[in-house]
Design an enzyme around this catalytic site. Structure first.
Site, mmCIF file in Angstrom:
data_model
loop_
_atom_site.group_PDB
_atom_site.id
_atom_site.type_symbol
_atom_site.label_atom_id
_atom_site.label_comp_id
_atom_site.label_asym_id
_atom_site.label_seq_id
_atom_site.Cartn_x
_atom_site.Cartn_y
_atom_site.Cartn_z
ATOM 1 N N SER A 165 0.854 -1.182 0.000
ATOM 2 C CA SER A 165 0.000 0.000 0.000
ATOM 3 C C SER A 165 0.894 1.238 0.000
ATOM 4 O O SER A 165 1.705 1.402 -0.908
ATOM 5 C CB SER A 165 -0.959 -0.028 1.202
ATOM 6 O OG SER A 165 -1.851 1.070 1.153
ATOM 7 N N THR A 166 0.806 2.091 1.024
ATOM 8 C CA THR A 166 1.575 3.336 1.059
ATOM 9 C C THR A 166 3.068 3.058 0.898
ATOM 10 O O THR A 166 3.642 2.285 1.656
ATOM 11 C CB THR A 166 1.339 4.062 2.397
ATOM 12 O OG1 THR A 166 -0.063 4.082 2.673
ATOM 13 C CG2 THR A 166 1.888 5.481 2.351
ATOM 14 N N HIS A 191 -2.717 -1.134 -3.299
ATOM 15 C CA HIS A 191 -3.858 -0.221 -3.147
ATOM 16 C C HIS A 191 -3.656 0.978 -4.063
ATOM 17 O O HIS A 191 -2.717 1.760 -3.870
ATOM 18 C CB HIS A 191 -3.966 0.263 -1.700
ATOM 19 C CG HIS A 191 -4.214 -0.846 -0.718
ATOM 20 N ND1 HIS A 191 -3.967 -0.717 0.631
ATOM 21 C CD2 HIS A 191 -4.703 -2.116 -0.894
ATOM 22 C CE1 HIS A 191 -4.281 -1.854 1.244
ATOM 23 N NE2 HIS A 191 -4.723 -2.714 0.337
ATOM 24 N N MET A 284 -0.030 1.282 4.844
ATOM 25 C CA MET A 284 -0.829 1.756 5.966
ATOM 26 C C MET A 284 -1.952 0.756 6.254
ATOM 27 O O MET A 284 -2.531 0.196 5.328
ATOM 28 C CB MET A 284 -1.409 3.123 5.592
ATOM 29 C CG MET A 284 -2.261 3.792 6.636
ATOM 30 S SD MET A 284 -2.724 5.463 6.101
ATOM 31 C CE MET A 284 -3.988 5.125 4.873
ATOM 32 N N ASP A 287 -4.290 -4.581 6.015
ATOM 33 C CA ASP A 287 -4.667 -5.459 4.904
ATOM 34 C C ASP A 287 -3.503 -6.382 4.539
ATOM 35 O O ASP A 287 -2.369 -5.931 4.391
ATOM 36 C CB ASP A 287 -5.079 -4.616 3.687
ATOM 37 C CG ASP A 287 -5.670 -5.461 2.575
ATOM 38 O OD1 ASP A 287 -6.296 -6.502 2.884
ATOM 39 O OD2 ASP A 287 -5.518 -5.090 1.390
#
Length: 343
Positions: A165-166, A191, A284, A287
Site C-alpha cells: 500500500s503506502t 492499493h 498503511m 490489509d
C-alpha cells in the site's frame, strides 16, 4: 502530538476545503497555506510543518520540480493531491518516484463534496505521512541488474504473491527490477485507484526484465510475467487443471480496499497452497496480515519488509504481530529471498 500541515494548492477552494477537513481532527493542525511553490518555500522555512500537501499543476513552478528540489534539499513527508485522470496518474507516479509518501485524488466535479466524502481517509493518510520516512534524493539512481535465476527453479509450480500500500509503488519497482526475465509468475495487489493501475503497470514493465501488465479476467498466469490488480477490482488466483488464471472480482471492499491483499492471499491459499511464496511490503493499515498468516499456515514461505526500509510499517507490522512472516527483511534483500524460496 499534533501534526502540523502546510497546504500548497493554487485553488482557493481546494485550500479551504482541505484546511476545513483536516482541521476537523483534534490531532491535526493546518498551520498555513500557499498558492504556489515559491510562497510554499518561504512558509516551510517560517512554519516548519510536519507534512506538506502538494498540488501538481501550479503557477510559477510545477509541483514535480518543487518536489524534486525539496527532496534533495529538505526531505519531508509530502502528500500529493492529484487529479483523477490518466495524465494526473502519470504525474503522481513520477511524484512517488521523486519521494512523495502518498497521494489523494481530487474529484473533477464538486470538489467540496468529493473531498469531504473521504475526510477520514485523508486524515489517515496525513497521520501515516507524519510517521513515514521520506527518501531524500542525492542524484540519479543507477538501474539495478536483475538477479540470476537459480538453476533448479521449477517455475511452472510456483507463484509469488506480493501485497503493498503506502510506499508500495516504489517498493514493488525495486523488487521487480531485480527479478530475472524467467522468474516465476508474480501476482500483485497494490492499493491504487482505477485510473492509476494501468499507468503503474506500464511503468513497472519499463523497469523490469519481466513482462508486467494490468491483470485481465481469465488471463493465464505464466512464468516470466507479472499481473497487477486493476484499481477497483480484487485479483484472485484460480486453478483450472494444471494451469493458474487471473480472476477479477467486484465483491465489496475488504479492509476498506478493492483490490484487497487479504482477498488475493486467500485465493492463493486455496489454489496454490504450499507452492506459493508471499511478501507483504510497506503500507498503511492491516490489509494482507491475516492472509499472510493463512499462507504460512498452509505451508507457503512468507516474508515482510522490515520497519527501517518501509515508508509506513502498518501492514508488515500487523503481520509481524500475528507471527505471519517466516522472515523480516530489508527491501533490497526481498527479491533474492523470494527467488531462493522458489527453488
Amino acid at each position: 502530538m499534533t501534526i502540523r500541515v502546510l497546504i500548497v494548492d493554487d485553488s482557493a477552494l481546494v485550500r479551504s476545503v482541505l484546511a476545513e477537513v483536516l482541521s476537523g481532527a483534534p490531532d491535526i493542525e493546518v498551520v498555513g497555506t500557499a498558492s504556489d511553490p515559491l510562497i510554499a518555500r518561504e512558509r516551510i522555512k517560517q512554519l516548519n510543518p510536519d507534512v506538506l500537501t502538494l498540488d501538481v499543476e501550479m503557477p510559477r513552478m510545477d509541483g514535480l520540480t518543487f518536489l524534486d528540489n525539496l527532496m534533495r534539499l529538505r526531505p519531508m513527508p509530502v502528500l500529493m493531491v492529484s487529479s483523477l485522470t490518466e495524465k494526473g496518474a502519470e504525474v503522481t507516479l513520477q511524484a512517488l518516484e521523486l519521494g512523495a509518501i502518498d497521494f489523494v485524488t481530487k474529484p473533477a466535479l464538486d470538489v467540496r463534496a468529493g473531498l469531504e466524502g473521504y475526510a477520514e481517509l485523508l486524515r489517515d493518510k496525513v497521520r501515516a505521512a507524519a510517521r513515514a520516512r521520506p527518501r531524500g534524493r542525492t542524484g540519479a539512481p543507477t538501474a539495478p541488474q536483475p538477479l540470476q535465476r537459480p538453476r533448479s527453479l521449477r517455475t511452472t509450480e510456483r507463484i509469488i504473491a506480493i501485497g503493498a500500500s503506502t510506499g508500495g509503488t516504489e517498493a514493488i519497482k525495486d523488487v521487480l527490477a531485480l527479478m530475472p526475465a524467467d522468474a516465476p509468475a508474480i501476482v500483485i495487489s497494490q492499493h491504487i485507484p482505477a485510473m492509476f493501475s494501468a499507468p503503474f503497470a506500464a511503468r513497472m514493465d519499463r523497469s523490469s526484465a519481466m513482462s508486467v501488465c494490468e491483470a485481465a479476467d481469465g488471463q493465464q498466469i505464466v512464468p516470466g510475467h507479472v499481473y497487477i490488480a486493476p484499481g477497483n477490482a480484487h485479483l484472485l488466483v484460480v486453478r483450472s487443471g494444471a494451469r493458474y488464471h487471473c480472476r477479477l472480482s467486484d465483491a465489496p471492499p475488504e479492509n476498506r480496499h478493492r483490490p484487497s491483499v487479504d482477498t488475493m492471499f486467500r485465493s492463493v491459499v486455496d489454489n496454490v497452497g504450499a507452492n506459493a511464496v508471499a511478501a507483504l511490503l510497506t503500507g498503511m493499515g492491516e490489509d494482507g496480515a491475516r492472509g499472510l498468516l493463512a499462507l504460512r499456515q498452509a505451508g507457503a514461505h512468507t516474508l515482510i519488509q522490515d520497519e527501517a526500509s518501509s515508508v509506513v510499517w502498518g501492514m508488515p507490522g500487523a503481520a509481524a504481530r500475528l507471527n505471519a512472516a517466516e522472515r523480516t527483511l530489508p527491501l533490497d534483500r526481498i527479491a533474492s529471498q523470494l527467488l531462493e524460496w522458489t527453488q
